[in-house]
Enzyme design. Structure first.
Site, mmCIF file in Angstrom:
data_model
loop_
_atom_site.group_PDB
_atom_site.id
_atom_site.type_symbol
_atom_site.label_atom_id
_atom_site.label_comp_id
_atom_site.label_asym_id
_atom_site.label_seq_id
_atom_site.Cartn_x
_atom_site.Cartn_y
_atom_site.Cartn_z
ATOM 1 N N LEU A 96 0.821 -1.211 0.000
ATOM 2 C CA LEU A 96 0.000 0.000 0.000
ATOM 3 C C LEU A 96 0.859 1.267 0.000
ATOM 4 C CD1 LEU A 96 -2.730 -1.054 2.585
ATOM 5 C CD2 LEU A 96 -2.988 -0.911 0.105
ATOM 6 N N LEU A 145 0.904 -5.829 1.072
ATOM 7 C CA LEU A 145 -0.143 -6.402 0.234
ATOM 8 C C LEU A 145 0.435 -7.025 -1.036
ATOM 9 C CD1 LEU A 145 -3.182 -6.846 -0.068
ATOM 10 C CD2 LEU A 145 -3.370 -4.557 -1.057
ATOM 11 N N ASP A 176 -3.391 -7.812 5.824
ATOM 12 C CA ASP A 176 -4.405 -7.708 4.779
ATOM 13 C C ASP A 176 -4.223 -8.841 3.769
ATOM 14 O OD1 ASP A 176 -2.133 -6.918 3.374
ATOM 15 O OD2 ASP A 176 -2.612 -4.793 3.476
#
Length: 291
Positions: A96, A145, A176
């Site tokens: 991210l 991620l 995540d």
């Protein structure tokens, strides 16, 4: 390449005229739609390359994630047998884009949090829901991620110089990409906790031994090794490929979507809190560029 155009390679020159026309339309759509990825329509498959202009080191903001999601949706309904996901440059994906996230959260934090987390949820679900095989060519570092989505794909090949890290706690974020369920299943709880809690930096060979990566290739011949295997898969029957994946993934999608939902709810709480914002600001301010 001129201006903001993205070149999409046409491998359909030898096809009949009607097919070439339809293929050209898809090429024009891709070139006009995407800014942060390159989509190449190949003979039998679609290649999606991360090549971000709006972010640094192929990090993921809302725009990038939406573009990847869109490309997957198109590949799901065209004549592609599978998708090859890779990246331009020496970095695969640095996760991210926290600079971008902090910028958005400064204004109307609650609303921005909902938008950002919903984008992540839909991005991850697009991998879970994709019925054709997704093959990943990891050319360099995969972080956050960028690493956690790998178990949602079907085959992962890595350059020997690639490395993998999910240092969530260091920048005040929770895991995540369904990693809270996929990592323990793949590598065992102890190794998963080293990755998700302690931020263990795993090299390519370790990732292969732990099951995060399928095979590791020498950097000098990496592209050639990948393309030889891609051609072998291209020769397979599309019905067989899709149904083989369906059998392997049978009953997994519901569990993965539930994990994605849980992880996103926790992210909402963290990003909407003053303490979560403080941790992210501290991370962005103290971040050292290691590339």
């Amino acid at each position: 390449m001129r201006g903001k155009e993205r070149k999409v390679i046409d491998d359909a020159r030898d096809q009949p005229l009607d097919k070439r026309v339809r293929f050209s339309v898809r090429l024009l759509e891709s070139a006009s739609t995407y800014k942060d990825i390159v989509v190449r329509k190949k003979d039998g498959f679609t290649q999606i390359l991360l090549s971000t202009r709006s972010t640094y080191n192929n990090t993921l903001n809302r725009e990038v994630m939406n573009e990847v999601k869109s490309a997957l949706e198109k590949a799901a309904v065209d004549d592609s047998k599978f998708v090859l996901l890779s990246a331009v440059g020496s970095v695969f994906c640095c996760g991210l884009d926290f600079d971008n996230i902090v910028k958005h959260l400064k204004y109307n934090r609650k609303r921005a949090t909902v938008k950002l987390v919903d984008t992540i949820k839909h991005f991850v679900n697009s991998f879970i829901e994709f019925k054709k095989p997704i093959i990943v060519s990891v050319n360099g570092p995969a972080i956050g991620l960028g690493a956690s989505i790998l178990p949602l794909c079907d085959v992962v090949w890595a350059n020997e110089k690639a490395w993998f890290q999910t240092p969530y706690t260091r920048f005040g974020q929770s895991p995540d990409g369904c990693s809270t369920i996929t990592f323990p299943k793949i590598m065992g709880r102890a190794a998963a906790n080293e990755m998700l809690i302690n931020g263990w930096k795993m090299n390519a060979q370790e990732a292969c031994e732990k099951g995060l990566v399928s095979q590791v290739f020498w950097s000098e011949t990496f592209t050639q090794e990948v393309m030889v295997r891609i051609q072998e898969i291209t020769s397979c029957n599309s019905f067989v490929l899709e149904n083989s994946k369906a059998l392997v993934c049978y009953n997994m999608n519901v569990e993965l979507k539930q994990a994605n939902e849980r992880e996103c709810e926790v992210l909402k709480k963290i990003w909407a809190s003053a303490q979560g914002m403080e941790y992210m600001l501290k991370y962005v301010q103290n971040k050292i560029d290691s590339f």
